[in-house]
Design a protein around this motif. Structure first.
Motif, PDB file in Angstrom:
ATOM      1  N   THR A  29     -35.323   1.022  11.544  1.00  0.00           N
ATOM      2  CA  THR A  29     -35.696   0.160  12.666  1.00  0.00           C
ATOM      3  C   THR A  29     -35.516   0.889  13.982  1.00  0.00           C
ATOM      4  OG1 THR A  29     -35.113  -1.874  11.491  1.00  0.00           O
ATOM      5  CG2 THR A  29     -35.155  -1.992  13.883  1.00  0.00           C
ATOM      6  N   ASP A  30     -36.509   0.729  14.881  1.00  0.00           N
ATOM      7  CA  ASP A  30     -36.428   1.292  16.233  1.00  0.00           C
ATOM      8  C   ASP A  30     -36.354   0.158  17.249  1.00  0.00           C
ATOM      9  OD1 ASP A  30     -36.547   3.996  15.601  1.00  0.00           O
ATOM     10  OD2 ASP A  30     -38.732   3.963  15.495  1.00  0.00           O
ATOM     11  N   LEU A  31     -35.737   0.445  18.384  1.00  0.00           N
ATOM     12  CA  LEU A  31     -35.635  -0.507  19.480  1.00  0.00           C
ATOM     13  C   LEU A  31     -36.335   0.081  20.692  1.00  0.00           C
ATOM     14  CD1 LEU A  31     -34.238  -3.233  20.307  1.00  0.00           C
ATOM     15  CD2 LEU A  31     -32.399  -1.834  21.244  1.00  0.00           C
ATOM     16  N   HIS A  32     -37.325  -0.651  21.233  1.00  0.00           N
ATOM     17  CA  HIS A  32     -38.098  -0.143  22.360  1.00  0.00           C
ATOM     18  C   HIS A  32     -37.857  -1.014  23.590  1.00  0.00           C
ATOM     19  CE1 HIS A  32     -40.476   2.658  19.899  1.00  0.00           C
ATOM     20  NE2 HIS A  32     -40.419   1.713  18.970  1.00  0.00           N
ATOM     21  N   LEU A  33     -37.515  -0.376  24.716  1.00  0.00           N
ATOM     22  CA  LEU A  33     -37.321  -1.060  25.986  1.00  0.00           C
ATOM     23  C   LEU A  33     -38.388  -0.606  26.974  1.00  0.00           C
ATOM     24  CD1 LEU A  33     -34.360  -1.178  24.685  1.00  0.00           C
ATOM     25  CD2 LEU A  33     -33.565  -1.434  27.035  1.00  0.00           C
ATOM     26  N   HIS A  34     -39.071  -1.578  27.581  1.00  0.00           N
ATOM     27  CA  HIS A  34     -40.097  -1.274  28.567  1.00  0.00           C
ATOM     28  C   HIS A  34     -40.063  -2.305  29.683  1.00  0.00           C
ATOM     29  CE1 HIS A  34     -42.043   1.785  26.107  1.00  0.00           C
ATOM     30  NE2 HIS A  34     -41.970   0.962  25.080  1.00  0.00           N
ATOM     31  N   ALA A  35     -40.593  -1.919  30.831  1.00  0.00           N
ATOM     32  CA  ALA A  35     -40.920  -2.907  31.855  1.00  0.00           C
ATOM     33  C   ALA A  35     -42.212  -3.577  31.430  1.00  0.00           C
ATOM     34  CB  ALA A  35     -41.086  -2.232  33.207  1.00  0.00           C
ATOM     35  N   GLY A  36     -42.320  -4.886  31.685  1.00  0.00           N
ATOM     36  CA  GLY A  36     -43.504  -5.612  31.236  1.00  0.00           C
ATOM     37  C   GLY A  36     -43.902  -6.706  32.201  1.00  0.00           C
ATOM     38  N   GLY A  37     -44.869  -7.494  31.778  1.00  0.00           N
ATOM     39  CA  GLY A  37     -45.456  -8.523  32.623  1.00  0.00           C
ATOM     40  C   GLY A  37     -46.847  -8.105  33.049  1.00  0.00           C
ATOM     41  N   GLN A  38     -47.646  -9.081  33.448  1.00  0.00           N
ATOM     42  CA  GLN A  38     -49.046  -8.825  33.758  1.00  0.00           C
ATOM     43  C   GLN A  38     -49.237  -7.695  34.771  1.00  0.00           C
ATOM     44  OE1 GLN A  38     -51.187 -11.797  36.090  1.00  0.00           O
ATOM     45  NE2 GLN A  38     -52.952 -11.595  34.721  1.00  0.00           N
ATOM     46  N   GLY A  39     -48.532  -7.755  35.888  1.00  0.00           N
ATOM     47  CA  GLY A  39     -48.695  -6.745  36.917  1.00  0.00           C
ATOM     48  C   GLY A  39     -48.284  -5.358  36.461  1.00  0.00           C
ATOM     49  N   VAL A  40     -47.260  -5.280  35.616  1.00  0.00           N
ATOM     50  CA  VAL A  40     -46.800  -3.987  35.102  1.00  0.00           C
ATOM     51  C   VAL A  40     -47.838  -3.391  34.158  1.00  0.00           C
ATOM     52  CG1 VAL A  40     -45.046  -2.848  33.695  1.00  0.00           C
ATOM     53  CG2 VAL A  40     -44.370  -4.548  35.402  1.00  0.00           C
ATOM     54  N   TRP A  41     -48.390  -4.221  33.266  1.00  0.00           N
ATOM     55  CA  TRP A  41     -49.396  -3.717  32.332  1.00  0.00           C
ATOM     56  C   TRP A  41     -50.644  -3.266  33.094  1.00  0.00           C
ATOM     57  CZ3 TRP A  41     -47.982  -8.780  29.571  1.00  0.00           C
ATOM     58  CH2 TRP A  41     -46.798  -8.600  28.848  1.00  0.00           C
ATOM     59  N   GLN A  42     -50.987  -3.983  34.144  1.00  0.00           N
ATOM     60  CA  GLN A  42     -52.110  -3.551  34.981  1.00  0.00           C
ATOM     61  C   GLN A  42     -51.787  -2.234  35.684  1.00  0.00           C
ATOM     62  OE1 GLN A  42     -52.333  -7.092  37.338  1.00  0.00           O
ATOM     63  NE2 GLN A  42     -53.818  -8.097  35.989  1.00  0.00           N
ATOM     64  N   ALA A  43     -50.559  -2.095  36.154  1.00  0.00           N
ATOM     65  CA  ALA A  43     -50.156  -0.862  36.841  1.00  0.00           C
ATOM     66  C   ALA A  43     -50.258   0.346  35.922  1.00  0.00           C
ATOM     67  CB  ALA A  43     -48.726  -1.002  37.371  1.00  0.00           C
ATOM     68  N   ARG A  44     -49.890   0.180  34.656  1.00  0.00           N
ATOM     69  CA  ARG A  44     -49.977   1.306  33.717  1.00  0.00           C
ATOM     70  C   ARG A  44     -51.413   1.790  33.567  1.00  0.00           C
ATOM     71  NH1 ARG A  44     -46.322  -1.469  29.822  1.00  0.00           N
ATOM     72  NH2 ARG A  44     -44.208  -0.805  30.361  1.00  0.00           N
ATOM     73  N   MET A  45     -52.337   0.842  33.443  1.00  0.00           N
ATOM     74  CA  MET A  45     -53.733   1.250  33.295  1.00  0.00           C
ATOM     75  C   MET A  45     -54.243   1.915  34.568  1.00  0.00           C
ATOM     76  SD  MET A  45     -56.432   1.702  31.614  1.00  0.00           S
ATOM     77  CE  MET A  45     -55.885   0.972  30.074  1.00  0.00           C
ATOM     78  N   LEU A  46     -53.852   1.394  35.715  1.00  0.00           N
ATOM     79  CA  LEU A  46     -54.252   2.014  36.981  1.00  0.00           C
ATOM     80  C   LEU A  46     -53.739   3.446  37.073  1.00  0.00           C
ATOM     81  CD1 LEU A  46     -53.653  -1.084  39.233  1.00  0.00           C
ATOM     82  CD2 LEU A  46     -55.801   0.179  39.171  1.00  0.00           C
TER      83      LEU A  46
END
Length: 326
Positions: free
Chosen positions: A24-41
């Motif tokens: 098992t792996d544990l993944h931590l990320h920043a998330g939320g609509q604006g964050v996911w949009q920022a990643r694509m940008l």
């Protein structure tokens, strides 16, 4: 490079359990609509900043994760309970364990965030207004005020909102609104999911304050309305791994293209390609920039001629119209 600012009032900390035969792996990320949009940008080469309120321990972790991703963070820092979730995806399906909306913003915190957002927006090429993780985080009217003030300052605004937040932003006036067919039908804005009903609903959104509207339709061609023109947006269908985040990728890519000065149809082509490719990945708001640009060349925008609005078959539409290269 284009400079895009995102209003992301309450980004969240995401904790996801993943598993395979090796463990098992544990993944931590920043998330939320604006964050996911920022990643694509960022993937598409934009300079990206986020204006947010970061709360408590989870907020401090989110700030570090965002900065590690090359995203500039302008934040109001406060104590309390931040937005977060823990999901278990070891079976291949996403199972929520806990989801925390975080504390609502106080009047003072809202004032700070609003001033911060206006300050940073004035130096950006385009502003993207995203929603919070929870329904009670901030009043809907904040979106009306921001849209109106940014329009007065000649900053183009793109929104991907629903319900009261969408209505408020439209009341302030926006360059483009992205909505889904599910949102339009569930809210009663469209009588059904047929092309004529969705086109009529999108026209009402334009009358309410959006210059252009993009309507996504899961499994079907999206629709784009601009002025008196309505068109279908057809993209090659990809094998799905995870559909979450596809809409945010689409919106972000449209924003990136508009910020670079591209035409609406070119922006929509790029957005459709980004959304289509995002479903092939587990990471929300992620993708390969060159793959997105190459796929965008295969996206066909076909105008819906008078009397064709009743056609729901994409094959029928594709045989009746020529691709519009506008």
């Amino acid at each position: 490079m284009p400079d895009v600012m995102i209003f992301a009032p309450s980004p969240l900390l995401t904790v996801t359990l993943e598993g395979d035969p090796s463990g098992t792996d544990l993944h931590l990320h920043a998330g939320g609509q604006g964050v996911w949009q920022a990643r694509m940008l960022r993937t598409l080469g934009c300079s990206v900043s986020i204006c947010s309120v970061l709360t408590g321990e989870s907020g401090r972790v989110v700030q570090h994760l965002l900065e590690d991703d090359g995203i500039t963070v302008h934040a109001v820092i406060r104590e309390g309970r931040g937005a977060a979730y823990v999901h278990d995806r070891r079976t291949g399906e996403r199972a929520p364990i806990v989801e925390l909306e975080g504390d609502p913003l106080s009047r003072h915190e809202l004032d700070e965030l609003y001033a911060l957002t206006l300050r940073e927006a004035l130096g950006s090429d385009l502003v993207l207004l995203s929603g919070p993780f929870g329904d009670e985080v901030l009043p809907d009217d904040v979106y009306r005020r921001l849209a109106a003030d940014l329009r007065a300052a000649a900053r183009p605004v793109v929104v991907d909102l629903a319900g009261g937040r969408l209505a408020a932003a439209l009341d302030g006036g926006v360059r483009l609104a992205k909505v889904s067919d599910a949102e339009l039908t569930s809210s009663g804005q469209a009588t059904d999911a047929s092309v004529p009903a969705l086109v009529a609903a999108a026209e009402r959104l334009r009358g309410a304050g959006a210059e252009s509207v993009v309507v996504t339709r899961a499994g079907h061609a999206s629709l784009v309305l601009d002025g008196a023109t309505a068109a279908t947006v057809q993209v090659p269908v990809m094998e799905e791994v995870d559909t979450r985040g596809a809409g945010d990728s689409l919106t972000a890519a449209i924003a990136a293209s508009l910020a670079a000065g591209d035409s609406l149809h070119d922006a929509v082509r790029l957005g459709a390609a980004a959304g289509a490719l995002n479903v092939t990945r587990h990471g929300l708001g992620t993708g390969d920039a060159e793959a997105i640009r190459r796929l965008s060349e295969q996206v066909a925008i076909a105008p819906i001629e008078a009397g064709e609005g009743s056609l729901d078959s994409l094959d029928e539409l594709a045989t009746k119209v020529q691709v519009d290269g506008a």
